[in-house]
Write a protein that holds these residues in place. Structure first.
Motif: not given
Length: 264
Positions: A163-175
């Motif tokens: 049930d997760v779309p093929k394309a989606f947006r997520a939040l990131v922030g990593h070195k």
């Protein structure tokens, strides 16, 4: 870990998706800031559909991992934190070094028994390092904000991405980031800036580079808390907060919910 356990494709089987009759999830938190730790824990419960009595929470900033048996848990969730696996050991903050050693000490048993595990952000570096993959800051670090992700062909058949779309947006922030796919691991989600956004080892051991528990308001809080930790220029905090609050982030939390549902 055997190559039979670390297969290179296909969907995990339900047969190995249970850990006896265990019903609790172990949540390991690494954040030494009380406000960040409380906000993250609440997000794990809410987005995972977990009740407080279904979890055992351990804040590793407060004490080392206590004596415990993995047989007592249905699965393990590891949160994010300011530490980096790739930092020079000689210059690591002592608390971050101890936290990393505690978690890395669990990984051989987790991998050998294919224990249900979901590492979020920092957990990607931990899993990559445990599997012998290079983890570093030179190639795939991402600034704080939203990123466009895409489910791979292998990911399309994985139960955590149901049930997760093929394309989606997520939040990131990593070195730092995993720089090559660990041998035998399965590549589940990619993005343009950082190719390895989600991977699986064996049937049940997962890690995401993005934060599956986080919505825009969670990141707005973290921007304020971590404004002086080198993720961004402090004067950019206002613009970054506005940007994350404008993001409509809903798909990643389905991964966390699917993890809990599958292994509960």
């Amino acid at each position: 870990m055997s190559q039979q356990a670390l297969h290179s494709g296909g969907a995990p089987t339900q047969r190995s998706a249970r850990n006896g009759g265990a019903s609790q999830f172990l949540i390991l938190q690494l954040r030494p800031e009380d406000a960040a730790a409380e906000e993250e824990f609440a997000a794990f419960l809410a987005r995972g559909g977990l009740a407080a009595e279904e979890v055992r929470r351990v804040r590793l900033d407060e004490a080392p991992i206590p004596a415990l048996s993995l047989d007592d848990f249905a699965g393990i969730i590891v949160g994010g934190g300011p530490g980096c696996v790739s930092d020079d050991p000689a210059s690591k903050n002592p608390l971050e070094a101890r936290i990393e050693a505690d978690i890395m000490g669990l990984m051989p048993e987790i991998l050998s028994r294919d224990m249900p595990f979901l590492g979020c952000c920092y957990g990607m570096g931990i899993l990559g390092a445990a599997l012998g993959a290079p983890v570093g800051k030179g190639r795939y670090g991402e600034p704080i904000g939203g990123v466009a992700c895409e489910v791979t062909d292998a990911g399309a058949s994985d139960p955590l991405l149901h049930d997760v779309p093929k394309a989606f947006r997520a939040l990131v922030g990593h070195k730092e980031a995993v720089e090559d796919l660990p041998e035998g691991a399965v590549h589940l989600v990619a993005s343009g800036p950082c190719p390895f956004q989600m991977i699986r080892a064996g049937n049940n051991v997962y890690a995401t580079q993005f934060h599956p528990e986080a919505r825009g308001e969670n990141f707005a809080n973290r921007i304020e808390i971590y404004r002086d930790r080198g993720y961004f220029a402090p004067e950019d905090a206002g613009a970054l907060t506005k940007a994350v609050l404008a993001e409509d982030i809903v798909a990643p939390e389905r991964i966390l919910h699917n993890f809990v549902t599958r292994f509960r």
